[in-house]
Scaffold this motif. Structure first.
Motif, PDB file in Angstrom:
ATOM      1  N   LEU A  59     -51.336 -23.397  50.395  1.00  0.00           N
ATOM      2  CA  LEU A  59     -51.644 -22.512  49.271  1.00  0.00           C
ATOM      3  C   LEU A  59     -51.191 -23.180  47.981  1.00  0.00           C
ATOM      4  O   LEU A  59     -50.013 -23.497  47.807  1.00  0.00           O
ATOM      5  CB  LEU A  59     -50.912 -21.166  49.443  1.00  0.00           C
ATOM      6  N   SER A  60     -52.158 -23.415  47.083  1.00  0.00           N
ATOM      7  CA  SER A  60     -51.803 -23.912  45.754  1.00  0.00           C
ATOM      8  C   SER A  60     -51.528 -22.684  44.895  1.00  0.00           C
ATOM      9  O   SER A  60     -52.380 -21.817  44.746  1.00  0.00           O
ATOM     10  CB  SER A  60     -52.975 -24.717  45.192  1.00  0.00           C
ATOM     11  N   PHE A  61     -50.293 -22.604  44.367  1.00  0.00           N
ATOM     12  CA  PHE A  61     -49.849 -21.379  43.693  1.00  0.00           C
ATOM     13  C   PHE A  61     -50.468 -21.219  42.303  1.00  0.00           C
ATOM     14  O   PHE A  61     -50.637 -22.201  41.584  1.00  0.00           O
ATOM     15  CB  PHE A  61     -48.324 -21.383  43.539  1.00  0.00           C
TER      16      PHE A  61
ATOM     17  N   PRO B 140     -46.779 -22.056  40.046  1.00  0.00           N
ATOM     18  CA  PRO B 140     -45.861 -22.856  40.855  1.00  0.00           C
ATOM     19  C   PRO B 140     -44.406 -22.610  40.433  1.00  0.00           C
ATOM     20  O   PRO B 140     -44.136 -22.435  39.247  1.00  0.00           O
ATOM     21  CB  PRO B 140     -46.284 -24.293  40.576  1.00  0.00           C
ATOM     22  N   ILE B 141     -43.511 -22.579  41.428  1.00  0.00           N
ATOM     23  CA  ILE B 141     -42.128 -22.200  41.172  1.00  0.00           C
ATOM     24  C   ILE B 141     -41.317 -23.414  40.710  1.00  0.00           C
ATOM     25  O   ILE B 141     -41.449 -24.503  41.253  1.00  0.00           O
ATOM     26  CB  ILE B 141     -41.487 -21.636  42.464  1.00  0.00           C
TER      27      ILE B 141
ATOM     28  N   SER C 241     -35.997 -33.138  43.389  1.00  0.00           N
ATOM     29  CA  SER C 241     -37.041 -33.960  42.787  1.00  0.00           C
ATOM     30  C   SER C 241     -38.347 -33.807  43.557  1.00  0.00           C
ATOM     31  O   SER C 241     -38.345 -33.447  44.733  1.00  0.00           O
ATOM     32  CB  SER C 241     -36.617 -35.431  42.766  1.00  0.00           C
TER      33      SER C 241
ATOM     34  N   PHE D 131     -38.658 -33.446  47.615  1.00  0.00           N
ATOM     35  CA  PHE D 131     -39.298 -32.234  48.123  1.00  0.00           C
ATOM     36  C   PHE D 131     -40.439 -32.609  49.069  1.00  0.00           C
ATOM     37  O   PHE D 131     -40.570 -32.085  50.171  1.00  0.00           O
ATOM     38  CB  PHE D 131     -39.814 -31.403  46.945  1.00  0.00           C
TER      39      PHE D 131
ATOM     40  N   LEU E   7     -38.577 -30.542  40.532  1.00  0.00           N
ATOM     41  CA  LEU E   7     -39.851 -29.936  40.877  1.00  0.00           C
ATOM     42  C   LEU E   7     -40.260 -28.834  39.893  1.00  0.00           C
ATOM     43  O   LEU E   7     -39.579 -27.807  39.789  1.00  0.00           O
ATOM     44  CB  LEU E   7     -39.758 -29.365  42.291  1.00  0.00           C
ATOM     45  N   ASN E   8     -41.346 -29.078  39.198  1.00  0.00           N
ATOM     46  CA  ASN E   8     -41.963 -28.106  38.275  1.00  0.00           C
ATOM     47  C   ASN E   8     -41.104 -27.724  37.068  1.00  0.00           C
ATOM     48  O   ASN E   8     -41.553 -26.989  36.196  1.00  0.00           O
ATOM     49  CB  ASN E   8     -42.374 -26.813  38.996  1.00  0.00           C
TER      50      ASN E   8
ATOM     51  N   ASN F 216     -49.583 -31.240  40.049  1.00  0.00           N
ATOM     52  CA  ASN F 216     -48.550 -31.449  41.054  1.00  0.00           C
ATOM     53  C   ASN F 216     -48.857 -30.662  42.336  1.00  0.00           C
ATOM     54  O   ASN F 216     -48.592 -31.121  43.440  1.00  0.00           O
ATOM     55  CB  ASN F 216     -47.195 -31.036  40.457  1.00  0.00           C
ATOM     56  N   GLU F 217     -49.473 -29.483  42.178  1.00  0.00           N
ATOM     57  CA  GLU F 217     -49.874 -28.707  43.354  1.00  0.00           C
ATOM     58  C   GLU F 217     -50.917 -29.486  44.170  1.00  0.00           C
ATOM     59  O   GLU F 217     -50.825 -29.574  45.387  1.00  0.00           O
ATOM     60  CB  GLU F 217     -50.470 -27.351  42.943  1.00  0.00           C
TER      61      GLU F 217
ATOM     62  N   GLN G 225     -49.423 -32.361  45.988  1.00  0.00           N
ATOM     63  CA  GLN G 225     -48.791 -31.935  47.240  1.00  0.00           C
ATOM     64  C   GLN G 225     -49.832 -31.688  48.324  1.00  0.00           C
ATOM     65  O   GLN G 225     -49.635 -32.020  49.494  1.00  0.00           O
ATOM     66  CB  GLN G 225     -47.958 -30.666  47.009  1.00  0.00           C
TER      67      GLN G 225
ATOM     68  N   LEU H  36     -50.020 -33.498  51.953  1.00  0.00           N
ATOM     69  CA  LEU H  36     -49.884 -32.731  53.193  1.00  0.00           C
ATOM     70  C   LEU H  36     -51.182 -32.680  54.010  1.00  0.00           C
ATOM     71  O   LEU H  36     -51.170 -32.307  55.178  1.00  0.00           O
ATOM     72  CB  LEU H  36     -49.400 -31.306  52.880  1.00  0.00           C
TER      73      LEU H  36
ATOM     74  N   ALA I 150     -38.874 -18.917  45.303  1.00  0.00           N
ATOM     75  CA  ALA I 150     -38.666 -20.344  45.594  1.00  0.00           C
ATOM     76  C   ALA I 150     -38.659 -20.571  47.102  1.00  0.00           C
ATOM     77  O   ALA I 150     -39.181 -21.577  47.595  1.00  0.00           O
ATOM     78  CB  ALA I 150     -37.365 -20.839  44.978  1.00  0.00           C
TER      79      ALA I 150
ATOM     80  N   TYR J 231     -42.220 -20.466  48.314  1.00  0.00           N
ATOM     81  CA  TYR J 231     -42.899 -21.682  47.853  1.00  0.00           C
ATOM     82  C   TYR J 231     -42.591 -22.849  48.789  1.00  0.00           C
ATOM     83  O   TYR J 231     -43.483 -23.558  49.257  1.00  0.00           O
ATOM     84  CB  TYR J 231     -42.438 -21.995  46.434  1.00  0.00           C
TER      85      TYR J 231
ATOM     86  N   SER K 229     -44.020 -22.332  52.305  1.00  0.00           N
ATOM     87  CA  SER K 229     -45.479 -22.507  52.358  1.00  0.00           C
ATOM     88  C   SER K 229     -45.854 -23.986  52.366  1.00  0.00           C
ATOM     89  O   SER K 229     -46.989 -24.335  52.647  1.00  0.00           O
ATOM     90  CB  SER K 229     -46.144 -21.796  51.184  1.00  0.00           C
ATOM     91  N   ARG K 230     -44.873 -24.855  52.050  1.00  0.00           N
ATOM     92  CA  ARG K 230     -45.144 -26.301  52.121  1.00  0.00           C
ATOM     93  C   ARG K 230     -44.599 -26.893  53.410  1.00  0.00           C
ATOM     94  O   ARG K 230     -44.467 -28.111  53.541  1.00  0.00           O
ATOM     95  CB  ARG K 230     -44.516 -27.016  50.904  1.00  0.00           C
TER      96      ARG K 230
ATOM     97  N   ILE L  97     -41.481 -26.282  54.841  1.00  0.00           N
ATOM     98  CA  ILE L  97     -40.036 -26.426  54.986  1.00  0.00           C
ATOM     99  C   ILE L  97     -39.483 -25.122  55.583  1.00  0.00           C
ATOM    100  O   ILE L  97     -39.625 -24.066  54.978  1.00  0.00           O
ATOM    101  CB  ILE L  97     -39.386 -26.740  53.619  1.00  0.00           C
TER     102      ILE L  97
ATOM    103  N   LEU M 192     -31.737 -26.534  51.038  1.00  0.00           N
ATOM    104  CA  LEU M 192     -32.210 -27.356  49.928  1.00  0.00           C
ATOM    105  C   LEU M 192     -31.893 -26.678  48.590  1.00  0.00           C
ATOM    106  O   LEU M 192     -31.435 -27.322  47.650  1.00  0.00           O
ATOM    107  CB  LEU M 192     -33.717 -27.574  50.083  1.00  0.00           C
TER     108      LEU M 192
END
Lengths: 250, 459
Positions: A82-84, A87-88, A94, A98, A142-143, A154-155, A158, A162, B404, B407, B410-411, B413, B421
């Motif tokens: 899921l691309s937010f 993004p948080i 970093s 991540f 990150l972000n 950046n989304e 990622q 992935l 967070a 987020y 969802s990747r 982790i 983390l």
């Protein structure tokens, strides 16, 4: 690839999704459009497994496997990304670390050893070049302090790292200028193949000029009320959503 | 901010009962002082200091929650044990059994104590250009007399627990670095308790004098090897003379029946740099009193800490930095993560005298509460009498950021690793200023173990 049957979901007892049916096959791009508050982002979050949303009925199948009860990370390991929309920011972590953690945790879940460091670095270099991301950017938190466009790029970076089976892009076009939009869309297009699928959630037509959908669905009050080809998106752009609302209410 | 609520009824009964217990331990200690006098040379000048100190302790008694400085930390549960003050015999431990408590992957000097007694076979001391040895020798041998006269008990305060330590001061680490020495090997001061006593009270007393232009790094650890109750009341005096650099690391990861009251006093002269990093990960009750006095210009004082505790553990950081002269800096950064029913206190006082113009004083205390039952009381105190200074302080209390977490999950982790983390990231500012890589690695490993994860984060 993805099959959603009669999906109902609510947050704090308020019903948001009220019977969604959707099938996305490998190699397809589906666009989900709709007015504000129709449930687009909720649908994205429910597919990704966000816990605040309670599934009250229905099922979500990924490659014929029911994922209703799976944690977000398990869904990610099965290939959902899921691309937010927003993004948080995670200070102190970093981008590179991540990504390393995300990739190696996914490999661990599949019983694979950690990715060798040189392979990881090569992959990071290739994918960041594809999205025209400055190397310095990768060692930043990150972000944190990223501009809207940097966050969205950046989304997609990622996503490229992935290599998901099913990518859901939630309002990826919001906050992007035309150059950033082009870079992001090119990135997504390069990642498309006959084996994966993309769901593009958007309010506007302009992203769909770059990422051309096979199907367009209109979400309204928690249901898909109209489906069609890419021309439906143009129609919505021209006429807005009021005629859909009238059709539904009629 | 979350405050612990105490029912008045509960408090009053607790107090009555407590009074007798406290009296018992107090009287036992005063009686023990007479026995102690038979063991040491009472003709030495230091003994006058001890005699004064026991009187001070007798007058004050143990601190209670009525004392402002102890409002959020109760000693009730740890003062009820019948502590042995003098261990009966010398106890032996094999190095291999306790190797893991040392930073063993680098060459270091070691001053090691078992149940309060010096262990020569575990130690590696030196007199080669520098003195890394024992307090007991320094207090008695004439060649150290001048240093003892000039420095011993010169900055330790007269509060009750420090006085109690001063009264029984006999053993501990003595470190003297003469001028222009860069001590390449860090010095480890490690205290073990074996549990051979049903309950043990130890009172180490350390004196560290670092002369002009010298640099030393010190690591301190207290480790109980069994579940028998241990109370350590430790006092350390550190003198950083002109342009000296002193880096001090305290690793507190003791078991659930071990408590520590650790009072450290640092006196700095002009252009010196002194830092104390305190890593509090375990122990029943830990109280860190950290006092810095800046007696000179262009001094830098750094106090940093990471606290990660759970169960019913309690950690209290009580800091003071006294800016006396102009153009000095102080940096305080304390991060705390509290799980289960654990409790924390941060009480940070910055005192800027009228003459201490151009002072830069920074203080931050950030906390994460992982459970509804955990609590933290944080209290910054700034007393500023100069008019041209930069002083900042900030404290925050929050939870782990749910968005967070989603987020990261969802990747791919997993929840536990994502939590870890976030916590590593949260404490990263403190880790970054640790100068010895092996300590950084060790702390990272302890945190990873505590959080039950196995990822080598290199943030």
């Amino acid at each position: 690839m993805l099959k959603i049957n009669n999906l109902h979901a609510s947050v704090e007892d308020k019903a948001i999704l009220r019977g969604i049916n959707l099938e996305v096959k490998a190699g397809e791009v589906h666009a989900i459009m709709g007015p504000n508050g129709s449930g687009k982002s909720t649908l994205a979050s429910v597919i990704a497994g966000k816990e605040e949303y309670e599934m009250t009925d229905g099922e979500i199948l990924l490659e014929n496997e029911n994922i209703n009860e799976m944690a977000p990370e398990e869904r990610a390991h099965k290939g959902i990304f899921l691309s937010f929309q927003y993004p948080i920011e995670i200070p102190g972590v970093s981008v590179t670390n991540f990504m390393k953690t995300a990739i190696n945790e996914t490999r661990k879940a599949k019983g694979l050893p950690d990715m060798p460091a040189n392979e990881m670095l090569k992959m990071i270099r290739e994918k960041s070049e594809m999205l025209e991301i400055d190397r310095k950017f990768l060692s930043r938190s990150l972000n944190e302090g990223f501009s809207g466009g940097e966050k969205k790029r950046n989304e997609i970076f990622q996503m490229a790292m992935l290599e998901p089976k099913l990518a859901i892009l939630d309002e990826t076009d919001s906050g992007l200028d035309i150059d950033a939009l082009r870079i992001v869309a090119n990135g997504v297009n390069k990642l498309r193949s006959k084996d994966n699928a993309v769901i593009v959630i958007t309010h506007y037509q302009r992203l769909l000029d770059h990422i051309v959908p096979d199907f367009v669905h209109v979400l309204f009050e928690g249901r898909i009320v109209k489906s069609g080809g890419k021309e439906l998106a143009h129609e919505l752009e021209e006429k807005g959503y009021d005629w859909i609302k009238e059709e539904v209410n009629a | 901010m979350q405050y612990t609520v105490i029912s008045l009824q509960g408090l009053s009964t607790e107090n009555c009962q407590l009074k007798t217990e406290k009296m018992e331990l107090k009287e036992k200690l005063i009686a023990s002082f007479m026995a102690f006098e038979n063991l040491v040379d009472i003709d030495l000048p230091v003994h006058d200091v001890r005699s004064e100190a026991i009187k001070e302790f007798e007058t004050q008694g143990f601190p209670s929650k009525r004392d402002e400085a102890w409002k959020y930390t109760s000693l009730n549960s740890i003062l009820k044990h019948d502590y042995s003050v003098f261990p009966k015999r010398d106890n032996h431990i094999d190095y291999n059994d306790i190797k893991k408590y040392f930073i063993h992957d680098i060459d270091t000097y070691k001053i090691v104590f078992i149940d309060g007694k010096y262990s020569s076979h575990l130690s590696e001391t030196t007199h080669d250009g520098i003195d890394v040895c024992l307090m007991s020798s320094a207090l008695t041998k004439t060649k150290y007399r001048l240093i003892i006269e000039n420095y011993f008990n010169k900055i330790a305060t007269k509060d009750s627990l420090t006085s109690l330590n001063t009264a029984f001061s006999q053993e501990g680490a003595y470190i003297h670095i003469p001028k222009n020495k860069l001590v390449a090997k860090p010095i480890q001061i490690v205290h073990f308790s074996t549990g051979n006593e049903a309950a043990l009270l130890v009172q180490p007393r350390n004196l560290i004098v670092v002369d002009e232009n010298s640099h030393v790094q010190i690591i301190e650890r207290h480790q109980s090897l069994t579940q028998n109750p241990v109370l350590t009341n430790s006092v350390t005096e550190i003198f950083a003379n002109k342009r000296a650099i002193v880096d001090y690391y305290k690793i507190q990861n003791d078991n659930e029946n071990a408590s520590l009251i650790d009072s450290t006093f640092v006196n700095q002269k002009q252009e010196s740099f002194a830092s104390v990093h305190t890593f509090s990960f375990g122990g029943k009750l830990t109280r860190n009193n950290l006092n810095f006095y800046q007696n000179g210009e262009r001094i830098d004082s750094t106090m940093k800490g990471i606290t990660i505790i759970g169960n019913k553990q309690h950690v209290d950081h009580n800091t003071l930095v006294h800016h006396i002269e102009p153009n000095c800096e102080s940096h305080q950064d304390y991060k705390g993560i509290y799980a289960d029913s654990s409790t924390g206190v941060f009480n940070g006082k910055v005192l800027v005298d009228k003459d201490a113009q151009k002072t830069n004083a920074f203080q931050a205390n950030n906390n994460i509460l992982l459970s509804d039952k955990a609590s933290i009381n944080t209290k910054p105190q700034l007393e500023i009498f100069a008019d041209d200074v930069k002083c900042s302080h900030g404290c925050t209390i929050g939870q782990l950021d749910e968005s967070a977490m989603f987020y990261m999950q969802s990747r791919g982790i997993p929840e536990k690793e994502a939590k870890a983390l976030l916590m590593f990231a949260f404490s990263n500012n403190v880790m970054n200023s640790v100068k010895i890589p092996e300590i950084k690695q060790r702390i990272t490993k302890i945190i990873a173990n505590k959080l039950g994860v196995n990822i080598g984060f290199d943030l």
